[in-house]
Design an enzyme around this catalytic site. Sequence first.
Site, PDB file in Angstrom:
ATOM      1  N   ASP A  10       0.971  -1.184   0.041  1.00 44.77           N
ATOM      2  CA  ASP A  10       0.091   0.066   0.081  1.00 44.77           C
ATOM      3  C   ASP A  10       0.831   1.355   0.056  1.00 44.77           C
ATOM      4  O   ASP A  10       2.201   1.221   0.425  1.00 44.77           O
ATOM      5  CB  ASP A  10      -0.817  -0.010   1.217  1.00 44.77           C
ATOM      6  CG  ASP A  10      -1.787   1.239   1.256  1.00 44.77           C
ATOM      7  OD1 ASP A  10      -2.306   1.520   0.277  1.00 44.77           O
ATOM      8  OD2 ASP A  10      -1.917   1.975   2.434  1.00 44.77           O
ATOM      9  N   SER A  11       0.150   2.348  -0.266  1.00 43.13           N
ATOM     10  CA  SER A  11       0.955   3.672  -0.118  1.00 43.13           C
ATOM     11  C   SER A  11       1.431   3.951   1.145  1.00 43.13           C
ATOM     12  O   SER A  11       2.572   4.709   1.291  1.00 43.13           O
ATOM     13  CB  SER A  11       0.169   4.724  -0.746  1.00 43.13           C
ATOM     14  OG  SER A  11      -1.122   4.891   0.074  1.00 43.13           O
ATOM     15  N   CYS A  73      -4.319  -1.501  -2.243  1.00 39.80           N
ATOM     16  CA  CYS A  73      -4.679  -0.022  -2.083  1.00 39.80           C
ATOM     17  C   CYS A  73      -5.486   0.054  -3.447  1.00 39.80           C
ATOM     18  O   CYS A  73      -5.293  -0.259  -4.498  1.00 39.80           O
ATOM     19  CB  CYS A  73      -3.201   0.541  -2.454  1.00 39.80           C
ATOM     20  SG  CYS A  73      -3.255   2.419  -2.932  1.00 39.80           S
ATOM     21  N   GLU A 151      -3.454   8.981   8.172  1.00 41.61           N
ATOM     22  CA  GLU A 151      -1.994   9.018   8.415  1.00 41.61           C
ATOM     23  C   GLU A 151      -1.581   9.825   9.669  1.00 41.61           C
ATOM     24  O   GLU A 151      -0.487   9.770   9.955  1.00 41.61           O
ATOM     25  CB  GLU A 151      -1.508   9.539   7.010  1.00 41.61           C
ATOM     26  CG  GLU A 151      -1.799   8.575   5.656  1.00 41.61           C
ATOM     27  CD  GLU A 151      -0.789   7.480   5.575  1.00 41.61           C
ATOM     28  OE1 GLU A 151       0.431   7.562   5.604  1.00 41.61           O
ATOM     29  OE2 GLU A 151      -1.175   6.430   4.968  1.00 41.61           O
ATOM     30  N   CYS A 183     -11.211   2.592  -0.400  1.00 42.00           N
ATOM     31  CA  CYS A 183      -9.890   3.243   0.002  1.00 42.00           C
ATOM     32  C   CYS A 183      -9.335   2.355   1.212  1.00 42.00           C
ATOM     33  O   CYS A 183     -10.403   2.298   2.148  1.00 42.00           O
ATOM     34  CB  CYS A 183      -9.763   4.612   0.036  1.00 42.00           C
ATOM     35  SG  CYS A 183      -8.209   5.105   0.893  1.00 42.00           S
ATOM     36  N   HIS A 185      -7.508   2.666   3.585  1.00 44.75           N
ATOM     37  CA  HIS A 185      -7.539   3.530   4.949  1.00 44.75           C
ATOM     38  C   HIS A 185      -8.789   3.659   5.462  1.00 44.75           C
ATOM     39  O   HIS A 185      -9.040   3.978   6.660  1.00 44.75           O
ATOM     40  CB  HIS A 185      -6.885   5.073   4.658  1.00 44.75           C
ATOM     41  CG  HIS A 185      -5.418   5.381   4.170  1.00 44.75           C
ATOM     42  ND1 HIS A 185      -4.998   4.472   2.968  1.00 44.75           N
ATOM     43  CD2 HIS A 185      -4.354   5.793   4.850  1.00 44.75           C
ATOM     44  CE1 HIS A 185      -3.509   4.828   3.072  1.00 44.75           C
ATOM     45  NE2 HIS A 185      -3.226   5.455   4.221  1.00 44.75           N
TER      46      HIS A 185
HETATM   47  N1  DGL Z   1      -4.866   3.280   0.714  1.00 45.32           N
HETATM   48  C1  DGL Z   1      -5.037   4.121  -0.550  1.00 45.32           C
HETATM   49  C2  DGL Z   1      -6.249   3.394  -1.432  1.00 45.32           C
HETATM   50  O1  DGL Z   1      -6.709   2.310  -0.834  1.00 45.32           O
HETATM   51  C3  DGL Z   1      -4.795   5.135  -0.781  1.00 45.32           C
HETATM   52  C4  DGL Z   1      -4.362   6.156   0.247  1.00 45.32           C
HETATM   53  C5  DGL Z   1      -3.277   7.297  -0.513  1.00 45.32           C
HETATM   54  O2  DGL Z   1      -2.201   7.308  -0.559  1.00 45.32           O
HETATM   55  O3  DGL Z   1      -3.880   8.314  -0.894  1.00 45.32           O
HETATM   56  O4  DGL Z   1      -6.564   4.021  -2.286  1.00 45.32           O
END
Ligand code: DGL
Length: 264
Positions: A10-11, A73, A151, A183, A185
Amino acid sequence: MSDLPIGVFDSGFGGLTVARSIADNLPNEDLLYLGDTARAPYGTKTLPQVREYALECLDYLVGQGVKALVVACNSASSAVLHDARERYKVPVVEVILPAARRAVQVSKSGELGVICTEATAKSLSYDDALAAVPNVNLTTMPCPLFVEYVEAGITGGPELLDVARGYLLPLREAGIDTLILGCTHYPLLTGVISYVLGDSITLVSSAEECAKEVYAQLTDLGLAHPKPREAARRFLTTGNPEQFAKLGERLLHRELADVRQVKL
Ligand code: DGL
């Protein structure tokens, strides 16, 4: 082959929600997690940029020796959906299709919503995933600030609540009965999202659906670890390993014992 770890990427921290679900579903499996925290967020970047970063991270995981890749992600899945499966010999599991499939199953009215990053919204990956499904209407709402809150370790409070109302109330007014958390997150914000939307809208987590897909693919391909064992969970970050461990543990209520920094 079944002895190798599953590579999860993931990012940043969001993919930990996928890693947690994989660990719940497949407790015998070793995991090698890579969070590209130094270059996060991905969701505000262009799709070619996200694609370049994502392939670099996935190449790195493959170089470490993994039996499967999990693109944990939505933004990265949207950017590499079409070429990752051709590029790698190991199975590649992404987050978009499993979540879209589940949303169609649980929706009664066919009125679906997806909240996601700007990159995922621009890619139209959820529209594509649902294109062939009859009687389904998708409303997309990019929620760029949500990733910043996660974050920063913020999952509640009046400021976040205001932001959540701004993003989510238009979706309720649009009459959706099912909302995809598009997402990885966002499962960490389930509390505030449920609080704003109430019980009548079903939430579908792309993280949980992805973990079920990982289980299915490993089982179908005979790659699942057959015996009960103590699994190793290793975490790599392109950012600061101490910060990654601290926030990761706080968000997941689990100890992240082995966190190291990598240079890509
Ligand atoms: N967790 C990531 C997603 O599912 C992206 C978060 C990000 O880095 O903007 O899109």
